[in-house]
Enzyme design. Structure first.
Site, PDB file in Angstrom:
ATOM      1  N   SER A 124       0.842  -1.204   0.000  1.00 16.10           N
ATOM      2  CA  SER A 124       0.000   0.000   0.000  1.00 16.10           C
ATOM      3  C   SER A 124       0.872   1.248   0.000  1.00 16.10           C
ATOM      4  CB  SER A 124      -0.859  -0.032   1.269  1.00 16.10           C
ATOM      5  OG  SER A 124      -1.446   1.221   1.498  1.00 16.10           O
ATOM      6  N   TYR A 149      -2.203  -1.287  11.019  1.00 20.06           N
ATOM      7  CA  TYR A 149      -2.422  -1.813   9.665  1.00 20.06           C
ATOM      8  C   TYR A 149      -1.227  -1.461   8.774  1.00 20.06           C
ATOM      9  CZ  TYR A 149      -3.859  -1.695   4.783  1.00 20.06           C
ATOM     10  OH  TYR A 149      -3.876  -1.835   3.410  1.00 20.06           O
ATOM     11  N   LYS A 153       1.927  -3.818   6.795  1.00 20.82           N
ATOM     12  CA  LYS A 153       2.305  -3.778   5.367  1.00 20.82           C
ATOM     13  C   LYS A 153       3.807  -3.573   5.232  1.00 20.82           C
ATOM     14  CE  LYS A 153      -1.571  -4.538   3.478  1.00 20.82           C
ATOM     15  NZ  LYS A 153      -1.757  -5.856   2.900  1.00 20.82           N
ATOM     16  N   TYR A 177      -0.311  -0.244  -3.822  1.00 19.82           N
ATOM     17  CA  TYR A 177      -1.527   0.331  -4.402  1.00 19.82           C
ATOM     18  C   TYR A 177      -1.735   1.736  -3.861  1.00 19.82           C
ATOM     19  CZ  TYR A 177      -2.836  -4.731  -4.419  1.00 19.82           C
ATOM     20  OH  TYR A 177      -2.889  -6.091  -4.530  1.00 19.82           O
TER      21      TYR A 177
HETATM   22  P1  NAD Z   1     -10.946  -7.264   1.029  1.00 23.12           P
HETATM   23  O1  NAD Z   1     -11.193  -7.233   2.480  1.00 23.12           O
HETATM   24  O2  NAD Z   1     -12.079  -7.017   0.105  1.00 23.12           O
HETATM   25  O3  NAD Z   1     -10.268  -8.656   0.619  1.00 23.12           O
HETATM   26  C1  NAD Z   1      -9.414  -9.367   1.483  1.00 23.12           C
HETATM   27  C2  NAD Z   1      -9.867 -10.823   1.480  1.00 23.12           C
HETATM   28  O4  NAD Z   1      -9.006 -11.554   2.352  1.00 23.12           O
HETATM   29  C3  NAD Z   1     -11.287 -11.005   1.997  1.00 23.12           C
HETATM   30  O5  NAD Z   1     -12.018 -11.797   1.082  1.00 23.12           O
HETATM   31  C4  NAD Z   1     -11.117 -11.749   3.329  1.00 23.12           C
HETATM   32  O6  NAD Z   1     -12.184 -12.626   3.593  1.00 23.12           O
HETATM   33  C5  NAD Z   1      -9.788 -12.444   3.114  1.00 23.12           C
HETATM   34  N1  NAD Z   1      -9.039 -12.740   4.342  1.00 23.12           N
HETATM   35  C6  NAD Z   1      -8.735 -11.895   5.352  1.00 23.12           C
HETATM   36  N2  NAD Z   1      -8.007 -12.520   6.295  1.00 23.12           N
HETATM   37  C7  NAD Z   1      -7.833 -13.798   5.858  1.00 23.12           C
HETATM   38  C8  NAD Z   1      -7.170 -14.928   6.381  1.00 23.12           C
HETATM   39  N3  NAD Z   1      -6.582 -14.902   7.578  1.00 23.12           N
HETATM   40  N4  NAD Z   1      -7.181 -16.067   5.670  1.00 23.12           N
HETATM   41  C9  NAD Z   1      -7.802 -16.143   4.479  1.00 23.12           C
HETATM   42  N5  NAD Z   1      -8.468 -15.096   3.922  1.00 23.12           N
HETATM   43  C10 NAD Z   1      -8.471 -13.934   4.617  1.00 23.12           C
HETATM   44  O7  NAD Z   1      -9.755  -6.233   0.749  1.00 23.12           O
HETATM   45  P2  NAD Z   1      -9.197  -5.670  -0.628  1.00 23.12           P
HETATM   46  O8  NAD Z   1      -9.601  -4.239  -0.734  1.00 23.12           O
HETATM   47  O9  NAD Z   1      -9.519  -6.598  -1.729  1.00 23.12           O
HETATM   48  O10 NAD Z   1      -7.649  -5.686  -0.299  1.00 23.12           O
HETATM   49  C11 NAD Z   1      -6.818  -6.770  -0.683  1.00 23.12           C
HETATM   50  C12 NAD Z   1      -5.420  -6.508  -0.151  1.00 23.12           C
HETATM   51  O11 NAD Z   1      -4.944  -5.264  -0.661  1.00 23.12           O
HETATM   52  C13 NAD Z   1      -5.340  -6.387   1.378  1.00 23.12           C
HETATM   53  O12 NAD Z   1      -4.145  -6.999   1.808  1.00 23.12           O
HETATM   54  C14 NAD Z   1      -5.290  -4.888   1.596  1.00 23.12           C
HETATM   55  O13 NAD Z   1      -4.623  -4.560   2.791  1.00 23.12           O
HETATM   56  C15 NAD Z   1      -4.499  -4.432   0.391  1.00 23.12           C
HETATM   57  N6  NAD Z   1      -4.757  -3.027   0.056  1.00 23.12           N
HETATM   58  C16 NAD Z   1      -6.033  -2.609  -0.171  1.00 23.12           C
HETATM   59  C17 NAD Z   1      -6.294  -1.275  -0.475  1.00 23.12           C
HETATM   60  C18 NAD Z   1      -7.694  -0.792  -0.695  1.00 23.12           C
HETATM   61  O14 NAD Z   1      -7.901   0.414  -0.705  1.00 23.12           O
HETATM   62  N7  NAD Z   1      -8.672  -1.643  -0.937  1.00 23.12           N
HETATM   63  C19 NAD Z   1      -5.229  -0.362  -0.556  1.00 23.12           C
HETATM   64  C20 NAD Z   1      -3.936  -0.819  -0.342  1.00 23.12           C
HETATM   65  C21 NAD Z   1      -3.706  -2.177  -0.049  1.00 23.12           C
HETATM   66  C1  UD1 Z   2      -7.151   4.768   3.706  1.00 23.21           C
HETATM   67  C2  UD1 Z   2      -6.130   4.401   4.724  1.00 23.21           C
HETATM   68  C3  UD1 Z   2      -4.976   3.714   4.021  1.00 23.21           C
HETATM   69  C4  UD1 Z   2      -5.482   2.476   3.302  1.00 23.21           C
HETATM   70  C5  UD1 Z   2      -6.595   2.881   2.352  1.00 23.21           C
HETATM   71  C6  UD1 Z   2      -7.244   1.671   1.746  1.00 23.21           C
HETATM   72  C7  UD1 Z   2      -6.460   6.024   6.515  1.00 23.21           C
HETATM   73  C8  UD1 Z   2      -5.851   7.155   7.264  1.00 23.21           C
HETATM   74  N1  UD1 Z   2      -5.749   5.579   5.453  1.00 23.21           N
HETATM   75  O1  UD1 Z   2      -6.550   5.623   2.746  1.00 23.21           O
HETATM   76  O2  UD1 Z   2      -3.990   3.339   4.963  1.00 23.21           O
HETATM   77  O3  UD1 Z   2      -4.428   1.856   2.570  1.00 23.21           O
HETATM   78  O4  UD1 Z   2      -7.606   3.606   3.058  1.00 23.21           O
HETATM   79  O5  UD1 Z   2      -7.961   0.946   2.689  1.00 23.21           O
HETATM   80  O6  UD1 Z   2      -7.504   5.547   6.848  1.00 23.21           O
HETATM   81  N2  UD1 Z   2     -12.729  11.119   3.184  1.00 23.21           N
HETATM   82  C9  UD1 Z   2     -13.770  11.963   3.504  1.00 23.21           C
HETATM   83  N3  UD1 Z   2     -14.924  11.410   3.994  1.00 23.21           N
HETATM   84  C10 UD1 Z   2     -15.085  10.072   4.170  1.00 23.21           C
HETATM   85  C11 UD1 Z   2     -14.005   9.217   3.849  1.00 23.21           C
HETATM   86  C12 UD1 Z   2     -12.843   9.782   3.361  1.00 23.21           C
HETATM   87  O7  UD1 Z   2     -13.673  13.186   3.355  1.00 23.21           O
HETATM   88  O8  UD1 Z   2     -16.158   9.636   4.633  1.00 23.21           O
HETATM   89  C13 UD1 Z   2     -11.507  11.703   2.613  1.00 23.21           C
HETATM   90  C14 UD1 Z   2     -10.255  11.420   3.428  1.00 23.21           C
HETATM   91  O9  UD1 Z   2     -10.075  12.417   4.392  1.00 23.21           O
HETATM   92  C15 UD1 Z   2      -9.185  11.409   2.315  1.00 23.21           C
HETATM   93  C16 UD1 Z   2      -9.922  10.884   1.082  1.00 23.21           C
HETATM   94  O10 UD1 Z   2     -11.313  11.081   1.347  1.00 23.21           O
HETATM   95  O11 UD1 Z   2      -8.762  12.728   2.035  1.00 23.21           O
HETATM   96  C17 UD1 Z   2      -9.668   9.396   0.828  1.00 23.21           C
HETATM   97  O12 UD1 Z   2      -9.949   8.667   2.017  1.00 23.21           O
HETATM   98  P1  UD1 Z   2     -10.026   7.066   2.051  1.00 23.21           P
HETATM   99  O13 UD1 Z   2     -10.877   6.571   0.928  1.00 23.21           O
HETATM  100  O14 UD1 Z   2     -10.399   6.655   3.428  1.00 23.21           O
HETATM  101  O15 UD1 Z   2      -8.543   6.610   1.715  1.00 23.21           O
HETATM  102  P2  UD1 Z   2      -7.161   7.016   2.412  1.00 23.21           P
HETATM  103  O16 UD1 Z   2      -7.353   7.771   3.650  1.00 23.21           O
HETATM  104  O17 UD1 Z   2      -6.306   7.629   1.362  1.00 23.21           O
END
Ligand code: NAD
Ligand code: UD1
Length: 345
Positions: A124, A149, A153, A177
């Site tokens: 991330s 969290y 990572k 990401y």
């Molecule tokens: P998500 O929660 O939709 O998907 C994660 C999946 O992992 C879920 O289906 C959950 O059931 C499964 N899971 C969790 N713990 C588990 C375990 N112990 N064993 C087996 N399965 C397990 O999340 P996502 O948005 O698809 O994210 C995927 C990955 O990308 C995560 O590692 C997340 O931290 C990372 N990531 C996500 C974002 C984002 O904004 N979505 C941003 C940066 C990084």
């Molecule tokens: C957040 C996490 C980041 C994680 C990512 C994906 C925090 C501080 N950071 O990123 O570690 O990898 O999600 O899960 O939580 N916002 C609003 N109103 C809302 C929600 C968000 O104004 O209800 C604003 C936030 O202040 C930010 C932007 O929207 O400026 C994006 O927020 P968000 O979607 O939560 O992502 P990040 O904070 O970038």
């Protein structure tokens, strides 16, 4: 290639599964369903026209992983599984260290036992912390994260870097990401978090459909053009395609590499609201609130390493992201209310 996707039933994993199946890979989804629904496997099948194998299991179950990797002759792993809610990680740090860190160790041990050498890891932009410069390149320093969290990572990235030094035959790509949003254009899979969403886009979508009354905009006094937070939003299908490219890269590379996946430009919260209003034809009522703890003003990446190394570049813009997120929201709210017609029409 025969690929295991831990967390493959989740938001990013399910979209990646579709892209990999469509490209002809053999896909095994390994997920404990803690944040996903068993129905996702049918939706993936409907879109891709091929059914992935689904194994319900936990990454902390090393025996089941060994059995799965060996019986399916897995050649590469994409490791999505993990807990991802920042606020929850502050309240329940042990759950995050156990699930994300201990779970990853269990997976890496199982891979070692079975001789699986190729790994793509879901990292991330959070590993950069408060950006020292913008845009962020992979050579920017990683920093102490502000929450458990984020620390998991960074610690997993560091552990993988150590493993690659110890075994030069490994091929490891950490994909950093930026902010994944949007959904598959079919509207069959997307992001629908349980409870009140923490992230901006799912929240905005629910306000547009009337499932939530108004959006809270966290802070309008940042040093950004309109005062609201700026992020590098990326369409989840672009992100999924980035994984397919990373898999190709891992098949001929060695060592540890970190690569940013983002579009390379930032949008403010207000710009996202306006784009969503355009996509949905709905007004998004919002209220300005104080800054959210732990938020940074702005981050966006330089995605040129991904272009050079992986031959990947995002192709979808913010309008595409909002259109597909809105389509998913409409279909999802109709599915949940078991109604034929969507509340969004
Ligand atoms: P998500 O929660 O939709 O998907 C994660 C999946 O992992 C879920 O289906 C959950 O059931 C499964 N899971 C969790 N713990 C588990 C375990 N112990 N064993 C087996 N399965 C397990 O999340 P996502 O948005 O698809 O994210 C995927 C990955 O990308 C995560 O590692 C997340 O931290 C990372 N990531 C996500 C974002 C984002 O904004 N979505 C941003 C940066 C990084
Ligand atoms: C957040 C996490 C980041 C994680 C990512 C994906 C925090 C501080 N950071 O990123 O570690 O990898 O999600 O899960 O939580 N916002 C609003 N109103 C809302 C929600 C968000 O104004 O209800 C604003 C936030 O202040 C930010 C932007 O929207 O400026 C994006 O927020 P968000 O979607 O939560 O992502 P990040 O904070 O970038």
């Amino acid at each position: 290639m025969r690929v295991l996707l831990t967390g493959g039933m989740g938001f990013i994993g399910s979209h990646t599964a579709v892209v990999l199946l469509e490209a002809g890979h053999e896909v095994v989804l390994y997920d404990n369903l803690s944040n996903s629904d068993a129905a996702v496997v049918d939706r993936i099948t409907e879109i891709a026209g091929r059914r992935p194998v689904f194994i319900e299991g936990d990454i902390r179950d090393e025996n089941l992983l060994v059995e799965t990797l060996s019986s399916r002759a897995i050649e590469a792993v994409i490791h999505f599984a993990g807990l991802k809610a920042v606020g929850e990680s502050v309240e329940k740090p042990l759950d995050y260290y156990d699930n994300n860190l201990a779970g990853s160790i269990s997976l890496f041990k199982a891979m070692r036992s079975c001789g699986v050498k190729k790994l793509i890891f879901s990292s991330s932009s959070t590993v950069y912390g408060e950006p020292a410069q913008l845009p962020l390149t992979e050579s920017c320093p990683t920093r102490k994260a502000t929450n458990p969290y984020g620390r998991t990572k960074l610690q997993i990235e560091e552990m993988l870097s150590d493993l690659a030094v110890a075994d030069p035959s490994l091929s490891i790509v950490c994909l950093r990401y930026f902010n994944p949003i949007g959904a598959h254009p079919s509207g069959l899979i997307g992001e629908d978090p349980n409870g009140i969403p923490n992230n901006l886009l799912p929240y905005v979508a629910r306000v547009a459909s009337g499932r939530l009354p108004e959006l809270h905009v966290y802070g309008n006094d940042y040093a950004t053009p309109d005062g609201t937070g700026v992020r590098d939003y990326i369409h989840v299908m672009d992100l999924a395609e980035g994984h397919a490219k990373a898999l190709e890269y891992a098949s001929h590379s060695r060592g540890w590499t970190a690569v940013n996946l983002g579009c390379g430009r930032g949008y403010s919260v207000l710009e996202v609201i306006h784009a969503f209003e355009k996509a949905s034809g709905r007004k998004i009522p919002y209220r300005l609130e104080p800054r959210r703890n732990g938020d940074i003003a702005a981050n966006w990446c330089d995605p040129s390493l991904a272009a050079r190394l992986l031959g990947w570049k995002a192709s979808r813009n913010i309008d595409d992201m909002c259109r597909d997120a809105w389509n998913f929201e409409c279909r999802q709210s109709a599915r949940q209310s078991h109604s034929e017609t969507s509340c969004c029409k």
